[in-house]
Design a protein around this motif. Structure first.
Motif, PDB file in Angstrom:
ATOM      1  N   ASP A 145      52.290  48.813  34.711  1.00 29.46           N
ATOM      2  CA  ASP A 145      52.390  47.681  33.782  1.00 29.46           C
ATOM      3  C   ASP A 145      51.063  46.945  33.639  1.00 29.46           C
ATOM      4  OD1 ASP A 145      55.159  48.019  33.281  1.00 29.46           O
ATOM      5  OD2 ASP A 145      55.590  47.105  35.231  1.00 29.46           O
ATOM      6  N   CYS A 146      50.297  46.888  34.730  1.00 25.04           N
ATOM      7  CA  CYS A 146      49.063  46.107  34.720  1.00 25.04           C
ATOM      8  C   CYS A 146      48.055  46.736  35.677  1.00 25.04           C
ATOM      9  CB  CYS A 146      49.350  44.660  35.129  1.00 25.04           C
ATOM     10  SG  CYS A 146      47.883  43.612  35.252  1.00 25.04           S
ATOM     11  N   PHE A 147      46.800  46.789  35.265  1.00 27.02           N
ATOM     12  CA  PHE A 147      45.720  47.294  36.116  1.00 27.02           C
ATOM     13  C   PHE A 147      44.817  46.143  36.514  1.00 27.02           C
ATOM     14  CE2 PHE A 147      47.069  51.075  33.888  1.00 27.02           C
ATOM     15  CZ  PHE A 147      46.977  52.069  34.846  1.00 27.02           C
ATOM     16  N   ILE A 148      44.437  46.117  37.777  1.00 28.08           N
ATOM     17  CA  ILE A 148      43.562  45.060  38.296  1.00 28.08           C
ATOM     18  C   ILE A 148      42.313  45.699  38.898  1.00 28.08           C
ATOM     19  CG2 ILE A 148      43.335  43.131  39.904  1.00 28.08           C
ATOM     20  CD1 ILE A 148      46.351  42.802  39.806  1.00 28.08           C
ATOM     21  N   SER A 149      41.159  45.246  38.468  1.00 31.86           N
ATOM     22  CA  SER A 149      39.904  45.729  39.039  1.00 31.86           C
ATOM     23  C   SER A 149      39.316  44.652  39.935  1.00 31.86           C
ATOM     24  CB  SER A 149      38.900  46.089  37.927  1.00 31.86           C
ATOM     25  OG  SER A 149      38.645  44.960  37.109  1.00 31.86           O
ATOM     26  N   GLY A 150      38.580  45.095  40.952  1.00 30.86           N
ATOM     27  CA  GLY A 150      37.935  44.145  41.841  1.00 30.86           C
ATOM     28  C   GLY A 150      37.433  44.793  43.106  1.00 30.86           C
ATOM     29  N   SER A 151      36.132  44.760  43.320  1.00 25.49           N
ATOM     30  CA  SER A 151      35.562  45.289  44.559  1.00 25.49           C
ATOM     31  C   SER A 151      34.061  45.062  44.528  1.00 25.49           C
ATOM     32  CB  SER A 151      35.875  46.783  44.722  1.00 25.49           C
ATOM     33  OG  SER A 151      35.532  47.213  46.022  1.00 25.49           O
ATOM     34  N   ASP A 152      33.400  45.478  45.599  1.00 26.67           N
ATOM     35  CA  ASP A 152      31.987  45.187  45.779  1.00 26.67           C
ATOM     36  C   ASP A 152      31.115  45.962  44.793  1.00 26.67           C
ATOM     37  OD1 ASP A 152      29.725  44.073  46.988  1.00 26.67           O
ATOM     38  OD2 ASP A 152      29.514  45.770  48.339  1.00 26.67           O
ATOM     39  N   GLN A 153      30.419  45.230  43.914  1.00 25.25           N
ATOM     40  CA  GLN A 153      29.425  45.765  42.985  1.00 25.25           C
ATOM     41  C   GLN A 153      29.947  46.862  42.059  1.00 25.25           C
ATOM     42  OE1 GLN A 153      25.425  45.641  43.707  1.00 25.25           O
ATOM     43  NE2 GLN A 153      25.494  44.747  45.735  1.00 25.25           N
ATOM     44  N   ILE A 154      31.234  46.842  41.751  1.00 21.70           N
ATOM     45  CA  ILE A 154      31.760  47.870  40.839  1.00 21.70           C
ATOM     46  C   ILE A 154      31.237  47.686  39.416  1.00 21.70           C
ATOM     47  CG2 ILE A 154      33.871  48.262  42.145  1.00 21.70           C
ATOM     48  CD1 ILE A 154      35.332  46.537  40.050  1.00 21.70           C
ATOM     49  N   TRP A 155      30.775  46.481  39.088  1.00 23.28           N
ATOM     50  CA  TRP A 155      30.280  46.221  37.742  1.00 23.28           C
ATOM     51  C   TRP A 155      28.761  46.084  37.687  1.00 23.28           C
ATOM     52  CZ3 TRP A 155      34.174  42.109  35.418  1.00 23.28           C
ATOM     53  CH2 TRP A 155      35.404  42.749  35.170  1.00 23.28           C
ATOM     54  N   ASN A 156      28.059  46.537  38.687  1.00 23.04           N
ATOM     55  CA  ASN A 156      26.597  46.427  38.687  1.00 23.04           C
ATOM     56  C   ASN A 156      26.010  47.534  37.807  1.00 23.04           C
ATOM     57  OD1 ASN A 156      23.834  46.430  39.203  1.00 23.04           O
ATOM     58  ND2 ASN A 156      24.107  45.809  41.334  1.00 23.04           N
ATOM     59  N   ALA A 187      42.798  52.777  30.836  1.00 26.80           N
ATOM     60  CA  ALA A 187      44.086  52.093  30.938  1.00 26.80           C
ATOM     61  C   ALA A 187      44.859  51.960  29.631  1.00 26.80           C
ATOM     62  CB  ALA A 187      43.892  50.713  31.553  1.00 26.80           C
ATOM     63  N   GLY A 188      44.367  52.574  28.572  1.00 29.97           N
ATOM     64  CA  GLY A 188      45.114  52.543  27.313  1.00 29.97           C
ATOM     65  C   GLY A 188      45.350  51.126  26.812  1.00 29.97           C
ATOM     66  N   ASN A 189      46.590  50.850  26.442  1.00 28.46           N
ATOM     67  CA  ASN A 189      46.940  49.524  25.931  1.00 28.46           C
ATOM     68  C   ASN A 189      47.567  48.631  26.997  1.00 28.46           C
ATOM     69  OD1 ASN A 189      46.083  50.070  23.255  1.00 28.46           O
ATOM     70  ND2 ASN A 189      47.988  51.190  22.871  1.00 28.46           N
ATOM     71  N   LYS A 190      47.441  49.028  28.257  1.00 28.34           N
ATOM     72  CA  LYS A 190      48.040  48.242  29.332  1.00 28.34           C
ATOM     73  C   LYS A 190      47.207  46.995  29.650  1.00 28.34           C
ATOM     74  CE  LYS A 190      51.513  50.910  29.721  1.00 28.34           C
ATOM     75  NZ  LYS A 190      51.954  51.566  30.946  1.00 28.34           N
ATOM     76  N   LYS A 191      47.861  46.011  30.229  1.00 24.15           N
ATOM     77  CA  LYS A 191      47.224  44.754  30.585  1.00 24.15           C
ATOM     78  C   LYS A 191      46.147  44.972  31.643  1.00 24.15           C
ATOM     79  CE  LYS A 191      48.529  40.040  31.983  1.00 24.15           C
ATOM     80  NZ  LYS A 191      49.681  39.171  32.368  1.00 24.15           N
ATOM     81  N   ARG A 192      45.014  44.291  31.469  1.00 21.54           N
ATOM     82  CA  ARG A 192      43.902  44.401  32.399  1.00 21.54           C
ATOM     83  C   ARG A 192      43.541  43.025  32.959  1.00 21.54           C
ATOM     84  NH1 ARG A 192      43.269  48.087  28.377  1.00 21.54           N
ATOM     85  NH2 ARG A 192      42.066  49.990  28.713  1.00 21.54           N
ATOM     86  N   ILE A 193      43.321  42.976  34.269  1.00 22.03           N
ATOM     87  CA  ILE A 193      42.910  41.747  34.944  1.00 22.03           C
ATOM     88  C   ILE A 193      41.777  42.090  35.907  1.00 22.03           C
ATOM     89  CG2 ILE A 193      43.591  39.946  36.597  1.00 22.03           C
ATOM     90  CD1 ILE A 193      46.407  40.099  35.463  1.00 22.03           C
ATOM     91  N   ASN A 245      30.450  44.815  26.964  1.00 22.20           N
ATOM     92  CA  ASN A 245      31.075  43.772  26.156  1.00 22.20           C
ATOM     93  C   ASN A 245      32.378  44.278  25.538  1.00 22.20           C
ATOM     94  OD1 ASN A 245      31.471  41.370  24.756  1.00 22.20           O
ATOM     95  ND2 ASN A 245      30.136  41.970  23.071  1.00 22.20           N
ATOM     96  N   LYS A 246      32.354  45.503  25.037  1.00 17.39           N
ATOM     97  CA  LYS A 246      33.546  46.099  24.428  1.00 17.39           C
ATOM     98  C   LYS A 246      34.649  46.313  25.462  1.00 17.39           C
ATOM     99  CE  LYS A 246      35.071  50.153  21.787  1.00 17.39           C
ATOM    100  NZ  LYS A 246      34.631  51.444  21.157  1.00 17.39           N
ATOM    101  N   LEU A 247      34.277  46.808  26.627  1.00 16.04           N
ATOM    102  CA  LEU A 247      35.259  47.059  27.683  1.00 16.04           C
ATOM    103  C   LEU A 247      35.883  45.758  28.175  1.00 16.04           C
ATOM    104  CD1 LEU A 247      33.248  49.760  29.644  1.00 16.04           C
ATOM    105  CD2 LEU A 247      35.433  50.141  28.485  1.00 16.04           C
ATOM    106  N   LEU A 248      35.070  44.723  28.330  1.00 15.57           N
ATOM    107  CA  LEU A 248      35.594  43.442  28.826  1.00 15.57           C
ATOM    108  C   LEU A 248      36.463  42.730  27.796  1.00 15.57           C
ATOM    109  CD1 LEU A 248      32.524  41.975  30.765  1.00 15.57           C
ATOM    110  CD2 LEU A 248      34.545  43.121  31.683  1.00 15.57           C
ATOM    111  N   SER A 249      36.291  43.072  26.535  1.00 12.60           N
ATOM    112  CA  SER A 249      37.098  42.426  25.496  1.00 12.60           C
ATOM    113  C   SER A 249      38.580  42.786  25.636  1.00 12.60           C
ATOM    114  CB  SER A 249      36.588  42.839  24.106  1.00 12.60           C
ATOM    115  OG  SER A 249      36.868  44.214  23.837  1.00 12.60           O
ATOM    116  N   ARG A 250      38.895  43.830  26.400  1.00  9.37           N
ATOM    117  CA  ARG A 250      40.277  44.269  26.574  1.00  9.37           C
ATOM    118  C   ARG A 250      40.938  43.596  27.776  1.00  9.37           C
ATOM    119  NH1 ARG A 250      41.319  50.385  25.009  1.00  9.37           N
ATOM    120  NH2 ARG A 250      43.231  49.318  24.409  1.00  9.37           N
ATOM    121  N   TYR A 251      40.179  42.828  28.515  1.00  3.49           N
ATOM    122  CA  TYR A 251      40.733  42.098  29.665  1.00  3.49           C
ATOM    123  C   TYR A 251      41.354  40.784  29.202  1.00  3.49           C
ATOM    124  CZ  TYR A 251      38.648  44.983  33.372  1.00  3.49           C
ATOM    125  OH  TYR A 251      38.326  45.999  34.238  1.00  3.49           O
TER     126      TYR A 251
END
Length: 206
Positions: free
Chosen positions: A49-60, A74-80, A100-106
């Motif tokens: 139902d929902c995907f959550i991202s979060g960890s050390d330097q995954i977005w560096n 994650a398709g059209n699923k909710k992102r946090i 920027n495009k990827l974060l717009s889906r969060y």
């Protein structure tokens, strides 16, 4: 002609022991799965139902840019995002548009560093990106003591300093002992890092 017949990579014994402990803890506390194909990825997306991202330097983006770390699959699923770490004050122009495009889906975004939050606000134009602490900082002292009570090594009975040191800063030993002196601590426990597995601080238990 010379030929390399075998490469032996020697790793310290504590590394294997720690990996085993972490793997067992995750097995007992989480439901996990391994994904090896696009078909398996599609199945997980359908069941989630929902995907959550979060960890050390995954977005560096300077270290290793990977769209999957931004939940591109994650398709059209909710992102946090909860306390995703960027580890940099700037977003490199090479990946800025795609990030920027990827974060717009969060629907909700929090990051570990305030400097990272400022960088992403500037990139995306969003004002709802906030700084949040690492999840390990959310536990109370009593909750940590409960976890510690299940540890095999609970023979430390006096107040102590616990250190996990990244990088190879030559000032680490003097800084650690300065802090210990300030807080009148005589016991030091050092958790080795993958970045500096041979780093030693005099008087430390490893």
């Amino acid at each position: 002609k010379s030929r390399i017949s075998r490469i032996i990579h020697s790793e310290p014994s504590w590394l294997h022991a720690r990996e085993k402990v972490v793997a067992n803890w995750c097995k007992n506390n989480f439901t996990t799965c391994s994904i090896h194909s696009q078909a398996e990825t599609s199945d997980v997306v359908k069941e989630t139902d929902c995907f959550i991202s979060g960890s050390d330097q995954i977005w560096n983006p300077h270290f290793s840019f990977n769209p999957k770390m931004f939940l591109s699959f994650a398709g059209n699923k909710k992102r946090i995002s909860y306390a995703s770490s960027i580890g940099t004050k700037t977003i490199c122009p090479k990946h800025a548009a795609e990030i920027n495009k990827l974060l717009s889906r969060y629907c909700h975004i929090s990051v570990r560093e305030e400097t990272g939050a400022q960088a992403l606000r500037s990139l995306t134009g969003r004002t709802d990106i906030v700084q949040m602490p690492d999840p390990t900082m959310l536990l109370t002292p009593n909750e940590w003591l409960t976890i510690r009570s299940n540890s095999e090594n609970t023979n430390i009975t006096e107040p102590y300093a616990l250190c996990y040191l990244l990088g190879t800063n030559l000032q680490y030993p003097s800084l650690v002992h300065e802090i210990m002196s300030l807080h009148r601590l005589s016991k030091l426990v050092l958790i080795p890092s993958l970045e500096n597995p041979t780093l030693l601080v005099p008087g430390a238990d490893v």
